[in-house]
Scaffold this active site. Structure first.
Site, PDB file in Angstrom:
ATOM      1  N   THR A   1       2.461 -70.936 -10.570  1.00  0.00           N
ATOM      2  CA  THR A   1       2.678 -69.571 -11.055  1.00  0.00           C
ATOM      3  C   THR A   1       2.803 -69.884 -12.616  1.00  0.00           C
ATOM      4  O   THR A   1       3.438 -70.738 -13.011  1.00  0.00           O
ATOM      5  CB  THR A   1       3.740 -68.698 -10.571  1.00  0.00           C
ATOM      6  OG1 THR A   1       3.540 -68.402  -9.401  1.00  0.00           O
ATOM      7  CG2 THR A   1       4.122 -67.569 -11.601  1.00  0.00           C
TER       8      THR A   1
ATOM      9  N   ARG B   1       1.471 -59.776   1.342  1.00  0.00           N
ATOM     10  CA  ARG B   1       2.838 -60.071   0.957  1.00  0.00           C
ATOM     11  C   ARG B   1       2.914 -59.691  -0.669  1.00  0.00           C
ATOM     12  O   ARG B   1       2.273 -60.123  -1.372  1.00  0.00           O
ATOM     13  CB  ARG B   1       3.202 -61.493   1.251  1.00  0.00           C
ATOM     14  CG  ARG B   1       4.241 -62.072   0.926  1.00  0.00           C
ATOM     15  CD  ARG B   1       4.011 -63.082  -0.427  1.00  0.00           C
ATOM     16  NE  ARG B   1       5.121 -63.859  -0.806  1.00  0.00           N
ATOM     17  CZ  ARG B   1       5.299 -64.403  -1.718  1.00  0.00           C
ATOM     18  NH1 ARG B   1       4.487 -64.432  -2.798  1.00  0.00           N
ATOM     19  NH2 ARG B   1       6.266 -65.392  -2.021  1.00  0.00           N
TER      20      ARG B   1
ATOM     21  N   GLY C   1       8.834 -69.932  -8.381  1.00  0.00           N
ATOM     22  CA  GLY C   1       9.456 -70.577  -7.435  1.00  0.00           C
ATOM     23  C   GLY C   1       9.251 -69.671  -6.004  1.00  0.00           C
ATOM     24  O   GLY C   1       8.329 -68.787  -6.013  1.00  0.00           O
TER      25      GLY C   1
HETATM   26  N1  ASP Z   1       7.023 -66.793  -7.350  1.00  0.00           N
HETATM   27  C1  ASP Z   1       5.713 -67.110  -6.663  1.00  0.00           C
HETATM   28  C2  ASP Z   1       5.619 -66.105  -5.476  1.00  0.00           C
HETATM   29  O1  ASP Z   1       6.455 -66.277  -4.712  1.00  0.00           O
HETATM   30  C3  ASP Z   1       5.010 -68.383  -6.464  1.00  0.00           C
HETATM   31  C4  ASP Z   1       5.299 -69.417  -7.554  1.00  0.00           C
HETATM   32  O2  ASP Z   1       6.298 -69.252  -8.385  1.00  0.00           O
HETATM   33  O3  ASP Z   1       4.485 -70.419  -7.647  1.00  0.00           O
HETATM   34  O4  ASP Z   1       4.630 -65.495  -5.228  1.00  0.00           O
END
Ligand code: ASP
Length: 316
Positions: free
Chosen positions: A178, A206, A230
């Protein structure tokens, strides 16, 4: 314009299981180059006296356009093999926010989220309605396969090999990626933005923290700006980004104390993994994470520094 505050910008390209062994020198070099491009894009705006909202948007657009991160081009695949994109942005001067989830067609979701700032009757929009509104408001749309990359396809197939519904929780090597940016401009205004494809093999529909103001993204000129990365479910439950701001505003903590309590304390106790980037109203920058690594970088006018990191304190 009076130079009240020197500008600062920080960015991330995701946190997770990033070890020197699972990152090739070529990938490392390309990732570094793209992080620097994103810093340059935001810096160019801030150095001309531009505002923090425009700077974080420019930095995140650059990261969305890079194939190396899980946002825009290069986003992960959902359980049904689609790219379902999320982005959010917040302006710390006005506390206005914009957010999009489950878009299949918007080329740069952060640009669309930014265009929602100032709406009185809309902050978050999802799915087909988001894509329709983006079309009506002249945002660039692409076919869903535009977001395809071989690397994410491989990750998706690896997840499917574990099980039809495997996610990061079953296989920690499903690296994240992300992206996000936080900036303070020369007027002392703060903004934060985040963009993602979510988690590999996520259930279609989701929604993670990256689309949620107060979870993955928050900005308030009184305190700080925060962008997270995260496992989203934990960041939502821990209200990570707004918690940092609230600990500063109501708990009178410094940025370092507030991020420590939030990431190393609250989030870790819940079992969550990941990290955040943040800048406070005095231009202090903070990177906090409890994962093995986090792609990140900053540019700071006061210190005349521009740096990129992956692991603890080791400049790349
Ligand atoms: N926070 C993002 C999610 O849960 C994923 C990520 O940070 O890589 O969709």
């Amino acid at each position: 314009m009076t130079n009240k505050t020197p500008f600062a910008l920080c960015i991330h390209g995701g946190a997770g299981v990033i070890t020197p062994e699972n990152l090739s020198p070529t990938d490392k070099k390309m990732i570094k180059e793209d992080l620097i491009l994103a810093l340059n894009a935001g810096e160019e705006i801030l150095a001309k006296g531009g505002n923090a909202v425009d700077a974080v948007t420019a930095a995140v657009v650059a990261l969305e356009n890079s194939i190396h991160f899980n946002a825009g081009k290069g986003a992960v695949y959902s359980r049904e093999g689609k790219h379902l994109l999320e982005a959010s942005i917040m302006d710390g001067a006005t506390l206005e926010a914009g957010s999009v989830a489950n878009s299949m067609k918007i080329k740069n979701p952060v640009l669309f989220a930014k265009s929602l700032l100032g709406y009185k009757d809309l902050i978050m929009i999802s799915g087909e309605a988001a894509d329709n509104l983006a079309e009506q408001t002249n945002h660039e749309l692409v076919e869903n396969h535009y977001f395809d990359t071989d690397f994410r396809k491989k990750q998706f197939l690896e997840a499917k090999k574990i099980s039809e519904t495997a996610t990061f929780l079953d296989h920690t090597n499903l690296k994240m990626g992300t992206v996000g940016a936080v900036a303070i401009d020369r007027n002392g205004s703060i903004a934060a933005a985040t963009s993602t494809g979510g988690m590999t093999n996520k259930l279609d529909g989701r929604i993670g923290d990256s689309a949620i103001i107060g979870a993955g993204t928050y900005a308030n000129n009184k305190t700080c700006g925060v962008s997270c990365t995260g496992v989203g479910e934990y960041f939502i439950r821990a209200t990570v980004s707004s918690m940092v701001s609230n600990l500063m505003e109501f708990g009178k903590m410094s940025l370092d104390q507030a991020t420590e309590v939030t990431i190393k304390g609250h989030l870790t106790k819940l079992g969550g993994e990941g990290g955040l980037i943040a800048i406070d109203k005095d231009g202090n920058i903070n990177f906090s994470y409890n994962s093995q690594g986090m792609y990140r970088g900053f540019v700071c006018e006061k210190k005349k520094e521009k740096k990129v990191y992956i692991w603890d304190n080791e400049e790349v």
